[in-house]
Design a protein around this motif. Structure first.
Motif, PDB file in Angstrom:
ATOM      1  N   VAL A 403       0.832  -1.195   0.000  1.00  0.00           N
ATOM      2  CA  VAL A 403       0.000   0.000   0.000  1.00  0.00           C
ATOM      3  C   VAL A 403       0.875   1.256   0.000  1.00  0.00           C
ATOM      4  O   VAL A 403       1.982   1.261   0.559  1.00  0.00           O
ATOM      5  CB  VAL A 403      -0.940  -0.008   1.227  1.00  0.00           C
ATOM      6  CG1 VAL A 403      -0.145   0.207   2.518  1.00  0.00           C
ATOM      7  CG2 VAL A 403      -2.015   1.064   1.086  1.00  0.00           C
ATOM      8  N   ILE A 404       0.416   2.299  -0.689  1.00  0.00           N
ATOM      9  CA  ILE A 404       1.081   3.603  -0.631  1.00  0.00           C
ATOM     10  C   ILE A 404       0.476   4.344   0.555  1.00  0.00           C
ATOM     11  O   ILE A 404      -0.711   4.686   0.549  1.00  0.00           O
ATOM     12  CB  ILE A 404       0.859   4.387  -1.943  1.00  0.00           C
ATOM     13  CG1 ILE A 404       1.502   3.638  -3.105  1.00  0.00           C
ATOM     14  CG2 ILE A 404       1.439   5.803  -1.825  1.00  0.00           C
ATOM     15  CD1 ILE A 404       1.231   4.265  -4.460  1.00  0.00           C
ATOM     16  N   HIS A 405       1.252   4.567   1.593  1.00  0.00           N
ATOM     17  CA  HIS A 405       0.735   5.147   2.822  1.00  0.00           C
ATOM     18  C   HIS A 405       0.220   6.562   2.581  1.00  0.00           C
ATOM     19  O   HIS A 405       0.707   7.282   1.691  1.00  0.00           O
ATOM     20  CB  HIS A 405       1.816   5.145   3.898  1.00  0.00           C
ATOM     21  CG  HIS A 405       2.297   3.775   4.252  1.00  0.00           C
ATOM     22  ND1 HIS A 405       1.624   2.937   5.103  1.00  0.00           N
ATOM     23  CD2 HIS A 405       3.398   3.080   3.837  1.00  0.00           C
ATOM     24  CE1 HIS A 405       2.277   1.791   5.227  1.00  0.00           C
ATOM     25  NE2 HIS A 405       3.364   1.858   4.458  1.00  0.00           N
ATOM     26  N   LEU A 406      -0.736   6.962   3.362  1.00  0.00           N
ATOM     27  CA  LEU A 406      -1.329   8.292   3.219  1.00  0.00           C
ATOM     28  C   LEU A 406      -0.273   9.380   3.385  1.00  0.00           C
ATOM     29  O   LEU A 406      -0.323  10.407   2.697  1.00  0.00           O
ATOM     30  CB  LEU A 406      -2.454   8.478   4.235  1.00  0.00           C
ATOM     31  CG  LEU A 406      -3.249   9.790   4.143  1.00  0.00           C
ATOM     32  CD1 LEU A 406      -3.907   9.936   2.774  1.00  0.00           C
ATOM     33  CD2 LEU A 406      -4.295   9.878   5.256  1.00  0.00           C
ATOM     34  N   ALA A 407       0.690   9.149   4.270  1.00  0.00           N
ATOM     35  CA  ALA A 407       1.761  10.136   4.454  1.00  0.00           C
ATOM     36  C   ALA A 407       2.587  10.292   3.175  1.00  0.00           C
ATOM     37  O   ALA A 407       3.018  11.404   2.828  1.00  0.00           O
ATOM     38  CB  ALA A 407       2.664   9.714   5.613  1.00  0.00           C
ATOM     39  N   GLN A 408       2.822   9.178   2.465  1.00  0.00           N
ATOM     40  CA  GLN A 408       3.521   9.254   1.183  1.00  0.00           C
ATOM     41  C   GLN A 408       2.735  10.102   0.192  1.00  0.00           C
ATOM     42  O   GLN A 408       3.291  10.957  -0.506  1.00  0.00           O
ATOM     43  CB  GLN A 408       3.713   7.853   0.588  1.00  0.00           C
ATOM     44  CG  GLN A 408       4.729   6.974   1.278  1.00  0.00           C
ATOM     45  CD  GLN A 408       4.801   5.597   0.645  1.00  0.00           C
ATOM     46  OE1 GLN A 408       4.192   4.642   1.139  1.00  0.00           O
ATOM     47  NE2 GLN A 408       5.495   5.486  -0.467  1.00  0.00           N
ATOM     48  N   TYR A 409       1.443   9.828   0.110  1.00  0.00           N
ATOM     49  CA  TYR A 409       0.585  10.520  -0.855  1.00  0.00           C
ATOM     50  C   TYR A 409       0.549  12.022  -0.574  1.00  0.00           C
ATOM     51  O   TYR A 409       0.698  12.842  -1.495  1.00  0.00           O
ATOM     52  CB  TYR A 409      -0.820   9.921  -0.801  1.00  0.00           C
ATOM     53  CG  TYR A 409      -1.823  10.592  -1.697  1.00  0.00           C
ATOM     54  CD1 TYR A 409      -1.703  10.516  -3.084  1.00  0.00           C
ATOM     55  CD2 TYR A 409      -2.888  11.312  -1.166  1.00  0.00           C
ATOM     56  CE1 TYR A 409      -2.618  11.132  -3.912  1.00  0.00           C
ATOM     57  CE2 TYR A 409      -3.813  11.929  -1.992  1.00  0.00           C
ATOM     58  CZ  TYR A 409      -3.673  11.841  -3.369  1.00  0.00           C
ATOM     59  OH  TYR A 409      -4.596  12.457  -4.180  1.00  0.00           O
ATOM     60  N   LEU A 410       0.388  12.393   0.685  1.00  0.00           N
ATOM     61  CA  LEU A 410       0.310  13.808   1.032  1.00  0.00           C
ATOM     62  C   LEU A 410       1.654  14.512   0.829  1.00  0.00           C
ATOM     63  O   LEU A 410       1.704  15.654   0.374  1.00  0.00           O
ATOM     64  CB  LEU A 410      -0.160  13.965   2.482  1.00  0.00           C
ATOM     65  CG  LEU A 410      -1.584  13.483   2.781  1.00  0.00           C
ATOM     66  CD1 LEU A 410      -1.897  13.636   4.265  1.00  0.00           C
ATOM     67  CD2 LEU A 410      -2.605  14.244   1.935  1.00  0.00           C
ATOM     68  N   THR A 411       2.756  13.818   1.165  1.00  0.00           N
ATOM     69  CA  THR A 411       4.084  14.398   0.943  1.00  0.00           C
ATOM     70  C   THR A 411       4.335  14.627  -0.533  1.00  0.00           C
ATOM     71  O   THR A 411       4.875  15.663  -0.945  1.00  0.00           O
ATOM     72  CB  THR A 411       5.171  13.480   1.521  1.00  0.00           C
ATOM     73  OG1 THR A 411       4.946  13.275   2.915  1.00  0.00           O
ATOM     74  CG2 THR A 411       6.550  14.090   1.316  1.00  0.00           C
ATOM     75  N   SER A 412       3.914  13.662  -1.351  1.00  0.00           N
ATOM     76  CA  SER A 412       4.061  13.808  -2.800  1.00  0.00           C
ATOM     77  C   SER A 412       3.254  14.994  -3.306  1.00  0.00           C
ATOM     78  O   SER A 412       3.737  15.776  -4.143  1.00  0.00           O
ATOM     79  CB  SER A 412       3.608  12.530  -3.498  1.00  0.00           C
ATOM     80  OG  SER A 412       3.635  12.680  -4.900  1.00  0.00           O
ATOM     81  N   ASP A 413       2.028  15.155  -2.812  1.00  0.00           N
ATOM     82  CA  ASP A 413       1.205  16.292  -3.214  1.00  0.00           C
ATOM     83  C   ASP A 413       1.899  17.614  -2.895  1.00  0.00           C
ATOM     84  O   ASP A 413       1.892  18.556  -3.710  1.00  0.00           O
ATOM     85  CB  ASP A 413      -0.151  16.246  -2.493  1.00  0.00           C
ATOM     86  CG  ASP A 413      -1.049  15.150  -3.028  1.00  0.00           C
ATOM     87  OD1 ASP A 413      -0.763  14.635  -4.120  1.00  0.00           O
ATOM     88  OD2 ASP A 413      -2.037  14.808  -2.351  1.00  0.00           O
ATOM     89  N   ILE A 414       2.496  17.693  -1.719  1.00  0.00           N
ATOM     90  CA  ILE A 414       3.176  18.925  -1.303  1.00  0.00           C
ATOM     91  C   ILE A 414       4.363  19.218  -2.226  1.00  0.00           C
ATOM     92  O   ILE A 414       4.550  20.364  -2.674  1.00  0.00           O
ATOM     93  CB  ILE A 414       3.641  18.806   0.158  1.00  0.00           C
ATOM     94  CG1 ILE A 414       2.435  18.748   1.104  1.00  0.00           C
ATOM     95  CG2 ILE A 414       4.554  19.975   0.527  1.00  0.00           C
ATOM     96  CD1 ILE A 414       2.783  18.439   2.537  1.00  0.00           C
ATOM     97  N   LEU A 415       5.170  18.200  -2.523  1.00  0.00           N
ATOM     98  CA  LEU A 415       6.350  18.396  -3.363  1.00  0.00           C
ATOM     99  C   LEU A 415       5.969  18.781  -4.793  1.00  0.00           C
ATOM    100  O   LEU A 415       6.561  19.697  -5.381  1.00  0.00           O
ATOM    101  CB  LEU A 415       7.209  17.137  -3.359  1.00  0.00           C
ATOM    102  CG  LEU A 415       7.946  16.834  -2.051  1.00  0.00           C
ATOM    103  CD1 LEU A 415       8.627  15.478  -2.119  1.00  0.00           C
ATOM    104  CD2 LEU A 415       8.973  17.935  -1.759  1.00  0.00           C
ATOM    105  N   ILE A 416       4.979  18.082  -5.357  1.00  0.00           N
ATOM    106  CA  ILE A 416       4.546  18.410  -6.713  1.00  0.00           C
ATOM    107  C   ILE A 416       3.917  19.799  -6.741  1.00  0.00           C
ATOM    108  O   ILE A 416       4.038  20.532  -7.728  1.00  0.00           O
ATOM    109  CB  ILE A 416       3.568  17.339  -7.231  1.00  0.00           C
ATOM    110  CG1 ILE A 416       4.307  15.990  -7.392  1.00  0.00           C
ATOM    111  CG2 ILE A 416       2.939  17.756  -8.554  1.00  0.00           C
ATOM    112  CD1 ILE A 416       3.415  14.841  -7.769  1.00  0.00           C
ATOM    113  N   GLY A 417       3.275  20.189  -5.635  1.00  0.00           N
ATOM    114  CA  GLY A 417       2.724  21.534  -5.522  1.00  0.00           C
ATOM    115  C   GLY A 417       3.782  22.617  -5.494  1.00  0.00           C
ATOM    116  O   GLY A 417       3.472  23.795  -5.712  1.00  0.00           O
ATOM    117  N   VAL A 418       5.031  22.250  -5.217  1.00  0.00           N
ATOM    118  CA  VAL A 418       6.154  23.189  -5.282  1.00  0.00           C
ATOM    119  C   VAL A 418       6.860  23.090  -6.630  1.00  0.00           C
ATOM    120  O   VAL A 418       7.146  24.099  -7.284  1.00  0.00           O
ATOM    121  CB  VAL A 418       7.163  22.927  -4.141  1.00  0.00           C
ATOM    122  CG1 VAL A 418       8.407  23.803  -4.311  1.00  0.00           C
ATOM    123  CG2 VAL A 418       6.523  23.174  -2.796  1.00  0.00           C
ATOM    124  N   GLY A 419       7.137  21.870  -7.068  1.00  0.00           N
ATOM    125  CA  GLY A 419       7.902  21.663  -8.293  1.00  0.00           C
ATOM    126  C   GLY A 419       7.168  22.059  -9.552  1.00  0.00           C
ATOM    127  O   GLY A 419       7.750  22.666 -10.463  1.00  0.00           O
TER     128      GLY A 419
END
Length: 506
Positions: A403-419
């Motif tokens: 499973v892709i943990h919720l923390a992974q998903y939210l961290t990815s959202d934050i990074l893509i929201g910057v990049g």
């Protein structure tokens, strides 16, 4: 009070200034109000794409049960295909005629497509084809992105360009990101909504967003007539005749002076950036439904909220980019944005020993291999009792992929929201500077077309790869694509410089 030269530090909606601009205060004010109308136009074009993205599939099934998953792909792609075809046409038009003409025509087409989308349930048959036409019309009208970008590039000096382009990207990105948030708000209306029998209109959670888009379009046309005026300045900010007027162009540099290698490379990099964003936006709902056993409505609502937060984050990033670009090379910022996007997708790679909850209700007559992600959603939509949740058993990778943990998903959202906003604004800021004083309508048309192709291929790529191979292959391949763009950036790094610097050594 900030100095006039402190242009990149101004708030997002404030104009930039340069001490070399020879224009009256009223001329400067009118020029920037015209640019702001272009910001709004680009925002509405982006909203037209994203505002119904999370509800297209259930709406399609509601109006025409014969529509299958392959047709869904055509409906999603029709917007980008329409924009891809119209962008060079509107760009060419804006090079030779007053820009108000292509702007009004394109916005009118978007309004017509939005209204048609709200009425696709009315015909007795072939409803799915009416939806296809509606989305294609909205996409065709959104080709005015090329007109907006070329106008902003021509109406700003070289020192103002980065700040103005940051604003352009801000409104475009916010349109893409906040569209699903608007849709999430309209879910409270419900599927039945309010029916106006006299005009055969049903205002519900599916049609209300499209109608709101049509209303915005009407306001946009009024502003184009009332506020927008043609303004053009040179690289130093001095007013010049419009690039699409009948003035003598003999003193301009030849077309061969534009570095075509830099132009093509910039288009490829921009394609990758938009491709990654399309993957990000498309995968959100199915990924969270599979990994966290969210219901359909829960996934639409929470992802709308998450994307709204990412939109606010992007707004902060755009303001930061305007300030940072005064001290850091724009190519370095572009590289940094791509690296952050790569890290964001790398974090999404599944790991660990915990596996997602399996959804067994899809299994019928042992024909597992005939099912797909979207078939599972069809089953869920047709179930009027309890909606099945979890990772569909028809997707074999659900049994062995962690499973892709919720923390992974939210961290990815934050990074893509910057990049994403960083690389987006830097890519076509550099692009406009590379082209220089040329009429940029056609060039911006090709850049918009490359973005449209990315938004067409991105959903197809992620749906097919995710359904059949799972998130591990999906995000690994996405990381590889971003890595290739980073290598390309290094290869053409020295070519990505402003036209006047390369040709006049300014």
């Amino acid at each position: 009070m900030a100095s006039l030269n402190d242009d990149e530090c101004t708030p997002l909606l404030q104009p930039s200034h340069t001490g070399d601009v020879v224009e009256s205060q009223q001329q400067n004010k009118n020029r920037w109000w015209s640019i702001r109308v272009m910001y709004l136009t680009l925002f509405l074009s982006s909203v037209g794409f994203s505002i119904v993205m999370t509800s297209i599939w259930p709406y399609l099934q509601k109006i025409d049960a014969s529509a299958g998953t392959s047709f869904l792909g055509w409906v999603i792609a029709s917007f980008s295909l329409g924009q891809m075809l119209s962008s060079p046409l509107f760009g060419f038009w804006s090079n030779h005629r007053p820009r108000r003409e292509p702007l009004v025509v394109s916005i009118s087409i978007m309004i017509a497509g939005s209204v048609l989308y709200a009425y696709v349930h009315v015909p007795a048959s072939h409803n799915k084809y009416y939806m296809l036409i509606a989305r294609a019309l909205v996409g065709f009208g959104s080709g005015n992105v090329a007109v907006v970008r070329s106008y902003v590039a021509g109406a700003t000096s070289l020192s103002e360009r980065t700040g103005a382009m940051a604003n352009v990207c801000a409104f475009q990105a916010l349109g893409f990101i906040l569209g699903p948030a608007f849709q999430a708000c309209f879910t409270f209306i419900g599927e039945q909504g309010v029916i106006f029998q006299a005009i055969y209109l049903q205002v519900n959670m599916y049609t209300a967003p499209a109608l709101m888009g049509a209303l915005f379009g009407i306001v946009n046309i009024i502003l184009v007539f009332a506020v927008f005026r043609e303004h053009t300045v040179d690289d130093l900010g001095k007013p010049t005749p419009s690039i699409n007027s009948d003035t003598d162009d003999s003193d301009r540099d030849s077309e061969e002076a534009v570095d075509q290698v830099a132009v093509v490379s910039s288009n490829i990099i921009f394609f990758v950036i938009l491709f990654c964003f399309a993957v990000f936006e498309t995968i959100a709902t199915p990924l969270t439904m599979d990994m966290y056993a969210w219901s359909r409505s829960t996934a639409v609502f929470y992802n709308g909220v998450i994307l709204a937060v990412v939109g606010l984050e992007s707004l902060i990033v755009f303001i930061g980019v305007k300030i940072l670009s005064k001290k850091v090379d724009e190519r370095v910022l572009l590289l940094g944005g791509l690296v952050i996007i790569w890290v964001g997708y790398f974090i999404l790679l599944p790991w660990g020993t915990e596996f997602p909850k399996i959804q067994w209700t899809d299994l019928q007559n042992n024909t597992i291999h005939h099912f797909s992600l979207w078939d599972s959603l069809t089953t869920a939509l047709s179930n009027h009792t309890v909606e099945p949740t979890g990772c569909p058993a028809s997707q074999s990778w659900c049994f062995y992929t962690p499973v892709i943990h919720l923390a992974q998903y939210l961290t990815s959202d934050i990074l893509i929201g910057v990049g994403y906003p960083t690389s987006n604004v830097m890519s076509f800021t550099l692009y406009s500077k590379i082209i220089g004083p040329k009429p940029q309508g056609v060039y911006m048309g090709w850049l918009t077309a490359s973005g449209s192709i990315a938004r067409t291929l991105g959903p197809v790529f992620v749906i097919q790869t995710y359904t059949h191979l799972g998130p591990q292959w999906t995000f690994s391949l996405t990381c590889a694509i971003v890595a290739v763009s980073i290598v390309l950036l290094f290869a053409v790094y020295k070519k990505l410089i402003a036209f006047p610097i390369r040709n006049r050594r300014v």
